[in-house]
Design an enzyme around this catalytic site. Structure first.
Site, PDB file in Angstrom:
ATOM      1  N   ASN A 229      -4.241 -16.673  34.219  1.00  0.00           N
ATOM      2  CA  ASN A 229      -4.455 -15.319  33.706  1.00  0.00           C
ATOM      3  C   ASN A 229      -4.053 -15.331  32.235  1.00  0.00           C
ATOM      4  O   ASN A 229      -2.871 -15.308  31.912  1.00  0.00           O
ATOM      5  CB  ASN A 229      -3.606 -14.326  34.515  1.00  0.00           C
ATOM      6  CG  ASN A 229      -3.721 -12.908  33.993  1.00  0.00           C
ATOM      7  OD1 ASN A 229      -4.536 -12.632  33.101  1.00  0.00           O
ATOM      8  ND2 ASN A 229      -2.915 -12.008  34.532  1.00  0.00           N
TER       9      ASN A 229
ATOM     10  N   LYS B   9      -4.365 -13.092  30.160  1.00  0.00           N
ATOM     11  CA  LYS B   9      -3.963 -11.756  29.692  1.00  0.00           C
ATOM     12  C   LYS B   9      -4.626 -11.462  28.338  1.00  0.00           C
ATOM     13  O   LYS B   9      -5.753 -11.912  28.109  1.00  0.00           O
ATOM     14  CB  LYS B   9      -2.434 -11.638  29.658  1.00  0.00           C
ATOM     15  CG  LYS B   9      -1.821 -12.021  31.017  1.00  0.00           C
ATOM     16  CD  LYS B   9      -0.373 -11.648  31.176  1.00  0.00           C
ATOM     17  CE  LYS B   9       0.104 -12.069  32.564  1.00  0.00           C
ATOM     18  NZ  LYS B   9       1.500 -11.716  32.819  1.00  0.00           N
TER      19      LYS B   9
ATOM     20  N   HIS C  20      -3.293  -6.212  39.144  1.00  0.00           N
ATOM     21  CA  HIS C  20      -2.157  -6.855  38.480  1.00  0.00           C
ATOM     22  C   HIS C  20      -1.101  -5.789  38.164  1.00  0.00           C
ATOM     23  O   HIS C  20      -1.447  -4.649  37.837  1.00  0.00           O
ATOM     24  CB  HIS C  20      -2.617  -7.557  37.195  1.00  0.00           C
ATOM     25  CG  HIS C  20      -1.561  -8.471  36.649  1.00  0.00           C
ATOM     26  ND1 HIS C  20      -0.482  -7.998  35.942  1.00  0.00           N
ATOM     27  CD2 HIS C  20      -1.390  -9.804  36.770  1.00  0.00           C
ATOM     28  CE1 HIS C  20       0.303  -9.017  35.634  1.00  0.00           C
ATOM     29  NE2 HIS C  20      -0.223 -10.126  36.125  1.00  0.00           N
TER      30      HIS C  20
ATOM     31  N   GLU D 248       0.591  -5.270  35.670  1.00  0.00           N
ATOM     32  CA  GLU D 248       0.453  -4.672  34.332  1.00  0.00           C
ATOM     33  C   GLU D 248      -0.603  -3.569  34.338  1.00  0.00           C
ATOM     34  O   GLU D 248      -0.464  -2.555  33.654  1.00  0.00           O
ATOM     35  CB  GLU D 248       0.142  -5.775  33.308  1.00  0.00           C
ATOM     36  CG  GLU D 248       1.385  -6.646  33.080  1.00  0.00           C
ATOM     37  CD  GLU D 248       1.108  -8.102  32.741  1.00  0.00           C
ATOM     38  OE1 GLU D 248      -0.026  -8.453  32.389  1.00  0.00           O
ATOM     39  OE2 GLU D 248       2.070  -8.905  32.851  1.00  0.00           O
TER      40      GLU D 248
ATOM     41  N   GLU E  50       3.014 -11.537  43.251  1.00  0.00           N
ATOM     42  CA  GLU E  50       3.656 -11.660  41.938  1.00  0.00           C
ATOM     43  C   GLU E  50       4.830 -10.684  41.862  1.00  0.00           C
ATOM     44  O   GLU E  50       4.628  -9.503  41.535  1.00  0.00           O
ATOM     45  CB  GLU E  50       2.657 -11.332  40.822  1.00  0.00           C
ATOM     46  CG  GLU E  50       1.454 -12.247  40.773  1.00  0.00           C
ATOM     47  CD  GLU E  50       0.857 -12.314  39.374  1.00  0.00           C
ATOM     48  OE1 GLU E  50       0.738 -13.429  38.862  1.00  0.00           O
ATOM     49  OE2 GLU E  50       0.556 -11.267  38.782  1.00  0.00           O
TER      50      GLU E  50
ATOM     51  N   GLY F 240       6.678 -13.226  33.342  1.00  0.00           N
ATOM     52  CA  GLY F 240       6.970 -13.326  31.916  1.00  0.00           C
ATOM     53  C   GLY F 240       8.447 -13.306  31.587  1.00  0.00           C
ATOM     54  O   GLY F 240       8.829 -13.154  30.431  1.00  0.00           O
TER      55      GLY F 240
ATOM     56  N   SER G 247       6.245 -16.726  36.288  1.00  0.00           N
ATOM     57  CA  SER G 247       6.954 -17.829  35.621  1.00  0.00           C
ATOM     58  C   SER G 247       6.750 -19.175  36.318  1.00  0.00           C
ATOM     59  O   SER G 247       7.663 -20.000  36.358  1.00  0.00           O
ATOM     60  CB  SER G 247       8.443 -17.506  35.478  1.00  0.00           C
ATOM     61  OG  SER G 247       8.621 -16.346  34.669  1.00  0.00           O
TER      62      SER G 247
HETATM   63  P1  13P Z   1       3.819 -15.577  33.794  1.00  0.00           P
HETATM   64  O1  13P Z   1       3.363 -16.882  34.401  1.00  0.00           O
HETATM   65  O2  13P Z   1       3.710 -15.560  32.301  1.00  0.00           O
HETATM   66  O3  13P Z   1       5.156 -15.166  34.306  1.00  0.00           O
HETATM   67  O4  13P Z   1       2.776 -14.460  34.299  1.00  0.00           O
HETATM   68  C1  13P Z   1       2.468 -14.379  35.629  1.00  0.00           C
HETATM   69  C2  13P Z   1       1.334 -13.440  35.792  1.00  0.00           C
HETATM   70  O5  13P Z   1       1.492 -12.244  35.584  1.00  0.00           O
HETATM   71  C3  13P Z   1       0.035 -13.984  36.169  1.00  0.00           C
HETATM   72  O6  13P Z   1      -0.860 -12.979  36.507  1.00  0.00           O
END
Ligand code: 13P
Length: 253
Positions: free
Chosen positions: A9, A11, A98, A100, A170, A176, A216
């Site tokens: 992803n 982002k 997601h 976010e 997740e 993150g 992560s």
């Molecule tokens: P990170 O791997 O940066 O923690 O992000 C995970 C994520 O949100 C994947 O969709």
């Protein structure tokens, strides 16, 4: 046998030229190193998708994914992108729900139920995201919370439809932050999701669903997470922006 899937992803990262070189690097490494039974998915920003489709045609096991999709077919929805548009540029997977998007765009379980159905009707594979906040985990409500996300958004699919969905667990506190769920925490939740699906559908259907871990995940912890019996892959944020790291994760099964 469940599909092994490592999805990146990206982002909101990478302008067009940088995205193309990242995709090329991933493709070249994938062709040389990644076994065919591991599916890679690049979930790039929408602006990249049309140009990446051509690059991805050279490999059978690297697929194109989007990060979101409208629940509407077409019309006056400024800024949104439809399933038909995604299909028209070769997209096969779409991340839905997601954390976010849930947080910054107020996407609810009910809205996501519509998006999941709409993606399936358009032959897109939803990567349906679920996961709890730190407060929910500390209150020991994480299992109930995730079960509700799944019931509300996937509960009225039929078995054939559910089998086409990929689930990504997740935990929000691990996204993150550099804090990964321990392998035991990931396995506990993945097993609980599978058990819940078995009660809502049946065991065979639950056993056929790929459940990815996200939060992560990186080359140094991927092996232990992917060794868990109910962890079928990963949804990778930060580490998917470095081709070598993303491929190292894909080689960790
Ligand atoms: P990170 O791997 O940066 O923690 O992000 C995970 C994520 O949100 C994947 O969709």
């Amino acid at each position: 046998m469940r599909k092994k899937i490592i999805a990146g992803n990206w982002k909101m990262n990478k302008a067009l030229a940088d995205g193309q070189s990242l995709a090329l690097e991933v493709i070249n490494l994938a062709i040389e190193e990644v076994p065919q039974d591991t599916q890679l998915v690049l979930c790039a920003p929408a602006i990249h998708l049309a140009s990446l489709d051509d690059l991805l045609k050279s490999t059978a096991h690297v697929h194109l994914g989007a990060q979101n999709m409208s629940e509407h077919a077409s019309g006056a929805f400024t800024g949104d992108i439809s399933a038909e548009m995604l299909k028209s540029v070769g997209v096969q997977f779409v991340i839905l729900g997601h954390s976010e998007r849930r947080e910054y765009h107020h996407e609810s379980n009910e809205l996501l139920s519509k998006k999941v159905k709409f993606a399936l009707q358009n032959n897109l594979t939803p990567i349906f995201c679920c996961g709890e906040s730190l407060a929910t985990r500390e209150a020991n409500q994480h299992i109930e919370f995730v079960n509700k996300q799944i019931k509300d958004s996937l509960g009225d699919l039929n078995k054939d439809e559910l089998q086409k969905v990929v689930i990504a667990y997740e935990p929000i506190w691990a996204i993150g932050t550099g804090k990964t769920a321990s392998a035991a925490q990931a396995q506990e939740m993945h097993k609980s999701i599978r058990d819940f699906l078995a009660t809502q559908f049946n065991q065979a259907t639950a056993d056929s669903i790929s459940i990815l871990y996200g939060g992560s995940m990186k080359p140094t912890n991927a092996k232990e997470l992917l060794a868990q019996p109910d962890v079928d892959g990963g949804l990778i944020g930060g580490a998917s922006l470095v081709a070598r790291d993303f491929i190292a994760i894909a080689l960790s099964f």
